[in-house]
Structure formats: structure tokens, C-alpha cells
Motif scaffolding. Structure first.
Motif, PDB file in Angstrom:
ATOM      1  N   GLY A   1      -8.691  -5.069  20.086  1.00  0.00           N
ATOM      2  CA  GLY A   1      -9.524  -4.664  18.800  1.00  0.00           C
ATOM      3  C   GLY A   1      -8.813  -4.763  17.687  1.00  0.00           C
ATOM      4  N   ASN A   2      -9.717  -4.787  16.681  1.00  0.00           N
ATOM      5  CA  ASN A   2      -9.267  -4.952  15.300  1.00  0.00           C
ATOM      6  C   ASN A   2      -8.428  -3.766  14.723  1.00  0.00           C
ATOM      7  OD1 ASN A   2     -10.805  -7.448  15.165  1.00  0.00           O
ATOM      8  ND2 ASN A   2     -11.853  -7.001  13.400  1.00  0.00           N
ATOM      9  N   ASP A   3      -8.644  -2.696  15.060  1.00  0.00           N
ATOM     10  CA  ASP A   3      -8.052  -1.440  14.937  1.00  0.00           C
ATOM     11  C   ASP A   3      -6.492  -1.764  15.020  1.00  0.00           C
ATOM     12  OD1 ASP A   3     -10.557  -0.749  14.757  1.00  0.00           O
ATOM     13  OD2 ASP A   3     -10.533   1.285  15.636  1.00  0.00           O
ATOM     14  N   TYR A   4      -6.206  -1.964  16.363  1.00  0.00           N
ATOM     15  CA  TYR A   4      -4.890  -2.085  16.388  1.00  0.00           C
ATOM     16  C   TYR A   4      -4.157  -3.254  15.670  1.00  0.00           C
ATOM     17  CZ  TYR A   4      -0.645  -3.613  19.110  1.00  0.00           C
ATOM     18  OH  TYR A   4       0.640  -4.139  19.181  1.00  0.00           O
ATOM     19  N   LEU A   5      -4.851  -4.115  15.360  1.00  0.00           N
ATOM     20  CA  LEU A   5      -4.060  -5.385  14.386  1.00  0.00           C
ATOM     21  C   LEU A   5      -4.005  -4.766  13.083  1.00  0.00           C
ATOM     22  CD1 LEU A   5      -6.331  -8.431  15.615  1.00  0.00           C
ATOM     23  CD2 LEU A   5      -3.770  -7.637  16.257  1.00  0.00           C
ATOM     24  N   LEU A   6      -4.983  -3.819  12.556  1.00  0.00           N
ATOM     25  CA  LEU A   6      -4.652  -3.454  11.195  1.00  0.00           C
ATOM     26  C   LEU A   6      -3.678  -2.304  11.287  1.00  0.00           C
ATOM     27  CD1 LEU A   6      -8.461  -2.980  10.277  1.00  0.00           C
ATOM     28  CD2 LEU A   6      -6.975  -4.652   9.358  1.00  0.00           C
ATOM     29  N   LEU A   7      -3.520  -1.873  12.232  1.00  0.00           N
ATOM     30  CA  LEU A   7      -2.146  -0.629  12.330  1.00  0.00           C
ATOM     31  C   LEU A   7      -1.092  -1.331  12.257  1.00  0.00           C
ATOM     32  CD1 LEU A   7      -3.794   1.680  15.200  1.00  0.00           C
ATOM     33  CD2 LEU A   7      -3.100   2.429  12.965  1.00  0.00           C
TER      34      LEU A   7
ATOM     35  N   PRO B   1      -2.011  -0.235  -2.460  1.00  0.00           N
ATOM     36  CA  PRO B   1      -3.409  -0.458  -3.034  1.00  0.00           C
ATOM     37  C   PRO B   1      -4.178  -1.567  -2.419  1.00  0.00           C
ATOM     38  CG  PRO B   1      -1.823  -1.122  -4.600  1.00  0.00           C
ATOM     39  CD  PRO B   1      -0.924  -0.633  -3.668  1.00  0.00           C
ATOM     40  N   ILE B   2      -5.150  -1.242  -2.069  1.00  0.00           N
ATOM     41  CA  ILE B   2      -6.421  -2.184  -1.295  1.00  0.00           C
ATOM     42  C   ILE B   2      -7.632  -2.173  -1.868  1.00  0.00           C
ATOM     43  CG2 ILE B   2      -7.037  -0.608   0.517  1.00  0.00           C
ATOM     44  CD1 ILE B   2      -7.100  -3.403   2.190  1.00  0.00           C
ATOM     45  N   ALA B   3      -8.391  -3.309  -2.253  1.00  0.00           N
ATOM     46  CA  ALA B   3      -9.735  -3.399  -2.731  1.00  0.00           C
ATOM     47  C   ALA B   3     -10.789  -3.775  -1.914  1.00  0.00           C
ATOM     48  CB  ALA B   3      -9.906  -4.477  -3.860  1.00  0.00           C
TER      49      ALA B   3
ATOM     50  N   ARG C   1     -15.611   1.691   8.991  1.00  0.00           N
ATOM     51  CA  ARG C   1     -14.401   1.968   9.807  1.00  0.00           C
ATOM     52  C   ARG C   1     -13.225   1.404   9.340  1.00  0.00           C
ATOM     53  NH1 ARG C   1     -14.152   3.568  14.747  1.00  0.00           N
ATOM     54  NH2 ARG C   1     -12.270   3.235  15.918  1.00  0.00           N
ATOM     55  N   ALA C   2     -13.221   0.073   8.713  1.00  0.00           N
ATOM     56  CA  ALA C   2     -12.153  -0.442   7.961  1.00  0.00           C
ATOM     57  C   ALA C   2     -11.382   0.468   7.012  1.00  0.00           C
ATOM     58  CB  ALA C   2     -12.306  -1.790   7.719  1.00  0.00           C
ATOM     59  N   CYS C   3     -12.501   1.203   6.268  1.00  0.00           N
ATOM     60  CA  CYS C   3     -12.143   2.018   5.042  1.00  0.00           C
ATOM     61  C   CYS C   3     -11.339   3.104   5.499  1.00  0.00           C
ATOM     62  CB  CYS C   3     -13.283   2.437   4.148  1.00  0.00           C
ATOM     63  SG  CYS C   3     -13.020   3.539   2.988  1.00  0.00           S
ATOM     64  N   GLN C   4     -11.928   3.633   6.660  1.00  0.00           N
ATOM     65  CA  GLN C   4     -11.384   5.002   7.309  1.00  0.00           C
ATOM     66  C   GLN C   4     -10.001   4.551   7.698  1.00  0.00           C
ATOM     67  OE1 GLN C   4     -14.553   5.635  10.095  1.00  0.00           O
ATOM     68  NE2 GLN C   4     -15.261   7.252   8.848  1.00  0.00           N
ATOM     69  N   ILE C   5      -9.568   3.249   8.186  1.00  0.00           N
ATOM     70  CA  ILE C   5      -8.525   3.009   8.747  1.00  0.00           C
ATOM     71  C   ILE C   5      -7.354   2.965   7.532  1.00  0.00           C
ATOM     72  CG2 ILE C   5      -7.344   1.331  10.024  1.00  0.00           C
ATOM     73  CD1 ILE C   5      -9.706   0.743  11.697  1.00  0.00           C
ATOM     74  N   PHE C   6      -7.645   2.333   6.612  1.00  0.00           N
ATOM     75  CA  PHE C   6      -7.061   2.089   5.347  1.00  0.00           C
ATOM     76  C   PHE C   6      -6.656   3.246   4.883  1.00  0.00           C
ATOM     77  CE2 PHE C   6      -9.017  -2.187   4.887  1.00  0.00           C
ATOM     78  CZ  PHE C   6      -8.292  -2.987   5.754  1.00  0.00           C
ATOM     79  N   ARG C   7      -7.533   4.233   4.962  1.00  0.00           N
ATOM     80  CA  ARG C   7      -7.123   5.730   4.170  1.00  0.00           C
ATOM     81  C   ARG C   7      -6.021   6.412   5.046  1.00  0.00           C
ATOM     82  NH1 ARG C   7     -13.223   7.452   1.845  1.00  0.00           N
ATOM     83  NH2 ARG C   7     -12.873   6.685  -0.232  1.00  0.00           N
TER      84      ARG C   7
ATOM     85  N   PHE D   1      -3.856   5.142   6.513  1.00  0.00           N
ATOM     86  CA  PHE D   1      -2.348   4.440   6.160  1.00  0.00           C
ATOM     87  C   PHE D   1      -1.891   5.033   4.856  1.00  0.00           C
ATOM     88  CE2 PHE D   1      -3.848   0.332   8.008  1.00  0.00           C
ATOM     89  CZ  PHE D   1      -4.169   0.892   9.281  1.00  0.00           C
ATOM     90  N   ALA D   2      -2.649   5.949   4.308  1.00  0.00           N
ATOM     91  CA  ALA D   2      -2.475   6.509   2.746  1.00  0.00           C
ATOM     92  C   ALA D   2      -2.381   5.180   1.742  1.00  0.00           C
ATOM     93  CB  ALA D   2      -0.911   7.214   2.633  1.00  0.00           C
ATOM     94  N   TRP D   3      -3.221   4.297   2.066  1.00  0.00           N
ATOM     95  CA  TRP D   3      -3.356   3.383   1.076  1.00  0.00           C
ATOM     96  C   TRP D   3      -4.648   3.534   0.113  1.00  0.00           C
ATOM     97  CZ3 TRP D   3      -3.861  -2.018   4.310  1.00  0.00           C
ATOM     98  CH2 TRP D   3      -2.635  -2.340   4.903  1.00  0.00           C
ATOM     99  N   PRO D   4      -4.211   3.451  -1.055  1.00  0.00           N
ATOM    100  CA  PRO D   4      -5.436   3.640  -2.055  1.00  0.00           C
ATOM    101  C   PRO D   4      -6.281   2.752  -2.060  1.00  0.00           C
ATOM    102  CG  PRO D   4      -3.201   4.209  -2.926  1.00  0.00           C
ATOM    103  CD  PRO D   4      -3.066   3.395  -1.713  1.00  0.00           C
ATOM    104  N   VAL D   5      -7.625   3.173  -2.081  1.00  0.00           N
ATOM    105  CA  VAL D   5      -8.737   2.329  -1.688  1.00  0.00           C
ATOM    106  C   VAL D   5      -9.459   2.140  -3.042  1.00  0.00           C
ATOM    107  CG1 VAL D   5     -10.868   1.564  -0.490  1.00  0.00           C
ATOM    108  CG2 VAL D   5      -8.988   2.421   0.738  1.00  0.00           C
ATOM    109  N   THR D   6      -9.730   0.905  -3.579  1.00  0.00           N
ATOM    110  CA  THR D   6     -10.678   0.797  -4.682  1.00  0.00           C
ATOM    111  C   THR D   6     -12.023  -0.123  -4.306  1.00  0.00           C
ATOM    112  OG1 THR D   6      -8.755   0.853  -6.107  1.00  0.00           O
ATOM    113  CG2 THR D   6     -10.725  -0.141  -7.007  1.00  0.00           C
ATOM    114  N   PHE D   7     -13.026   0.355  -4.624  1.00  0.00           N
ATOM    115  CA  PHE D   7     -14.316  -0.453  -4.378  1.00  0.00           C
ATOM    116  C   PHE D   7     -14.897  -1.129  -5.221  1.00  0.00           C
ATOM    117  CE2 PHE D   7     -13.774   3.664  -1.765  1.00  0.00           C
ATOM    118  CZ  PHE D   7     -13.710   3.153  -0.576  1.00  0.00           C
TER     119      PHE D   7
END
Length: 482
Positions: free
Chosen positions: A192-198, A209-211, A219-225, A227-233
Motif C-alpha cells: 500500500g501507498n501508506d507504507y511507501l509514504l512512511l 514543508p510540502i504543498a 488520506r495523504a494529507c493526514q499521513i503527511f501531517r 510526519f510533522a510535515w507542514p502542509v500548504t494547500f
């Protein structure tokens, strides 16, 4: 021998061919338990005479049932019902779990007070796929052959990145279908993609920081957050993610779906792709994450090349999956890492074991190498195109009240209201008619500026049968376009 009722109602005026009607009847008899595993069916000659149709018609119905694994043809003996419980118990469309509970799929927010409590007769989910044509018999045959010939090495952990044989096969597939040129060493296989993003978070580190596009894959946004990755939309226009807003975001990473953006369905034009690649190449630490989740399904032309194909500076992390193209239960995804990130992967993640069993990897490898995947994919493209074209025909009465978009690829379309109604109203009206639709607003992670978001609903058609599409859209037309 199990005697099938000779009073099967065959309708010559039905849009379905006679062989499809026979096929559908027997399939439902097997699914409902009226035909049990091991029971012998009438010969094609006998059934043809009983139903007063040509033997070729019955042979076509039996052949389809054999190819799908419902029947087994035994030489000199006839046709027998197969046992349906196999190594993989892949649910049918009707049994697919609610999108909010499907691990690793594109998650749909709850959409307010509407709950899927059984009152929806027609569910236009953009996540579900149709498993009615899955080659169960072929998959079982490959599994059986592999287990018969299995060696002790197959039950070991294997390589952390996945078996090299499968990685080589994926390289060849990506080159032929997506224009991606890569080496097996660049590929990591995961459940699954979740594991690869981890893994990607371990490679790049925390607080990156990710856009992301807005709206986007929640779901991808929840995963990035996590990680403590600041997300900009970043807002979108008709070409996808706006580059001027991306530059202003200060992001080091950008997560995009250029082949068929979820949920808007936008196909990113080549000019915008080049702008994205230029942005990534301007600084050493910048990368693009390309989620190519359903690029196999494009209608009217071949799938368009990936963003990775134009990546001359090795700046794209490419992620793909077999969940849409084969089956959700396969749970095998892959990530193509730029060479610059491979060293960091081996230093920081090389000790992680592969999350996909070697048996599953071997089954998938044979399925692809022996041509079964290509044949199945071609069949599904044709099948989904039929549903796609039916959707467009049935949506013609909506033309005055709605704009239809996102129809060039994938398994869902977007209906944007022209009359100024609210999404909650559109959702409630559909609910009262027993139809489930999905508001676009549920995918906005950040409220867009006033006037930039028009009420729209998402209509997925992957898991619905043609008659369900027709009836569901006609019900919507009655309430949306009176």
C-alpha cells in the motif's frame, strides 16, 4: 447433473445479448448458492435445445463463466461449478466496505449528516471497482502452480525492496505503459501507498514543508501531517496546481496527481508539467511526489505519459499501485526513487523488511509476465469505457443545470451546479431518492476564497452495473433537473 430451469426468461429485445442473459442467470444461481460447488451443468447442446437458442450462444455464456472462475470445463465430462472460496476472497462491488473504512484507498469524508445505513440503493462511490470480470480461475491456477513448485527460499523474508524479479517486471511495465525509464534498484515494493509514504518520511526527515493541491486526497494529507510535515494547500486552475502559488508556499515537496487529479479529474497539460519540473529543479532539496493511482483508465486514447517520463533531472518520486488496475485486496504498491535518494534510503531504511510476502510477489510477477495482466487490463478498459460512455449519455439531460467534467480518465466524473444551489442541498435531495453522491467540498482541506468554489458532486461509476447507472442517474435527473 443439475437441471437448469428451461423457463429462463430470455428477452430478444433486451439490450443484453442472449449469451449475456444466460451468463448472468447462471452466475447469480452460483452466487446465491442454488448451484453448489462440484455440480455438473447441462451440456451446451442440451441447454441450447431447451432454450431454443444456438449452441454458440450457450458456448459463449459458458466460456465467460469459465474465464471468470465460476465454472470449470473438464475434458470429455462437461462443465462443473467451481468452489468460490479461494486464496483471495475479493469482495464484489456490492460487498465492498464503505470508503471511510477502506485502508489505503482514496478516503471520502462523511459529508455531514448523511450516513450509509442501507438506505442508498445506488452508491456512486469514486473508490469502488468492479470485480465481476476478475480472472479468479487464472489467479487460483497461478497460486496453485507456485505453491506446488515452491522452494524454501520463497518462504524467507527476501530483499527489503521486494523481489528483484518483480521489480524488473515493474520496470518493463512502466517503460511500456507510462514512459518511465528506471532501474530495478530504484523500485521499492510495499503493501500500500501508506507504507511507501512512511518510508519517504524516513528518507527525507521530519518537518519538511510540502504543498498539496486544494482539493486533494485527504488520506495523504493526514499521513503527511502525522510526519510533522507542514502542509500548504495550493489553489488550482484548469491546468492543475498553480505554479505562482506553489512558489509562494515555501514548500520543498509538492504532491500532485497529474494524470487524473483526485477529486477534480483534471488532466495536467504538458506545459504545466514542465513548469512543475522547472520549479523542482531550481533547488537541490526540492522534489515532486507523483501519485499515479488510476492512469491505466483513459478513454479515447492511450494513457498519457507520466510526469516522471519528462523528469530529466531526477526530481520525481513516482508512486503507483495495482489496487485499482487488478483488485483492492492485492495490496501491492511500488515507489520509484530518484537516484539521489537511494543512498539515504539504504542508510536509513535498509533494515526494514518487505511488507509483501514473497508468494504474493511471485503470483503477481507471473500474472504480469505471462500476459494475463495485459489481457485483463484491456478487458477492463473496454468494460469501463462502456460504463463511461453510458454515463455521458445519461448525463445529457443535466446539461442545462450542471457542467460535466473529469470525464477524460479514471472512474469518476464531476457535476458542477449552474443554479447556485448548495452541496448540502444536492446531497440531501439525492439521499431522499436513495442515491449516494459525494460533495466536492469534502475534499477541500482549506476553505477556498469566496466565489472560487461552486457546488459540485462526485459520481463514481466503477462498481455500478450499467442498469444501476441508468436508473441512478435518472433518479438524480428527476430531482436535480425538474
Amino acid at each position: 447433473m443439475k437441471e437448469l430451469p428451461v423457463h429462463i426468461q430470455l428477452n430478444p429485445d433486451d439490450r443484453k445479448h442472449l449469451y449475456e442473459q444466460i451468463y448472468g442467470y447462471i452466475r447469480e444461481e452460483i452466487r446465491s448458492g442454488n448451484l453448489l460447488a462440484g455440480e455438473k451443468l447441462p451440456s451446451s447442446r442440451y441447454l441450447a435445445e431447451s432454450l431454443q437458442v444456438s449452441r454458440t450462444t450457450v458456448d459463449m455464456a459458458y466460456g465467460q463463466l469459465v474465464s471468470e472462475g465460476y465454472l470449470e470445463a473438464r475434458p470429455q465430462r462437461g462443465y462443473f461449478v467451481c468452489a468460490l472460496e479461494g486464496l483471495y476472497d475479493i469482495p464484489t462491488a456490492a460487498a465492498l466496505p464503505h470508503p471511510e473504512h477502506r485502508f489505503g484507498e482514496k478516503k471520502i469524508a462523511s459529508g455531514g449528516p448523511v450516513q450509509n445505513d442501507g438506505k442508498f440503493r445506488y452508491d456512486f462511490s469514486p473508490n469502488a471497482v468492479d470485480m465481476s470480470l476478475f480472472p479468479y480461475a487464472t489467479w487460483k491456477k497461478i497460486t496453485k502452480n507456485i505453491l506446488v513448485d515452491a522452494r524454501s527460499s520463497m518462504f524467507s523474508l527476501g530483499e527489503p525492496q521486494g523481489d528483484r524479479e518483480l521489480r524488473v517486471t515493474i520496470c518493463r511495465y512502466l517503460h511500456a505503459s507510462r514512459g518511465v525509464n528506471c532501474e530495478p534498484e530504484q523500485i521499492i515494493i510495499g503493501a500500500g501507498n501508506d507504507y511507501l509514504l512512511l518510508l519517504l518520511e524516513k528518507i527525507l526527515g521530519r518537518h519538511i514543508p510540502i504543498a498539496m493541491e486544494n482539493p486533494t486526497y485527504r488520506r495523504a494529507c493526514q499521513i503527511f501531517r502525522s510526519f510533522a510535515w507542514p502542509v500548504t494547500f495550493v489553489p488550482m486552475d484548469e491546468g492543475g496546481m498553480r505554479i505562482d502559488a506553489l512558489r509562494d508556499s515555501g514548500a520543498r515537496l509538492a504532491y500532485v496527481m497529474p494524470a487524473h487529479q483526485f477529486p477534480t479529474g483534471i488532466v495536467m497539460p504538458i506545459g504545466r508539467r514542465m513548469e512543475l519540473l522547472k520549479w523542482a529543479s531550481e533547488k537541490e532539496e526540492r522534489y515532486l511526489i507523483e501519485d499515479d493511482y488510476d492512469s491505466e483508465f483513459r478513454y479515447g486514447s492511450r494513457p498519457i505519459p507520466s510526469l516522471k517520463e519528462s523528469d530529466q533531472n531526477d526530481k520525481v518520486v513516482y508512486i503507483g499501485t495495482f489496487s485499482k488496475a487488478i483488485a483492492p485486496a492485492i495490496r501491492i504498491s511500488y515507489m520509484v526513487l530518484p537516484f539521489k535518494l537511494l543512498k539515504a534510503y539504504r542508510q536509513k531504511c535498509g533494515f526494514y523488511s518487505s511488507t509483501v510476502s514473497r508468494i504474493d510477489q511471485t503470483i503477481l510477477n507471473v500474472f504480469i509476465q505471462d500476459g494475463y495482466f495485459e489481457r485483463y487490463l484491456n478487458k477492463m478498459r473496454k468494460y469501463y469505457k462502456g460504463k463511461h460512455d453510458l454515463m455521458l449519455r445519461e448525463l445529457k439531460p443535466f446539461g442545462k443545470d450542471f457542467k460535466v467534467s473529469g470525464e477524460n480518465a479514471g472512474l469518476h466524473m464531476l457535476l458542477t451546479d449552474r443554479r447556485g444551489r448548495k452541496e448540502s442541498e444536492l446531497q440531501q435531495l439525492a439521499q431522499e431518492a436513495g442515491v449516494r453522491v459525494y460533495p466536492l467540498g469534502d475534499f477541500y482541506m482549506e476553505t477556498p476564497p469566496q466565489g472560487q468554489h461552486k457546488a459540485a458532486v462526485i459520481l463514481g461509476y466503477g462498481a455500478l452495473q450499467p442498469e444501476e447507472i441508468t436508473e441512478g442517474l435518472r433518479k438524480l435527473a428527476e430531482i436535480y433537473c425538474p
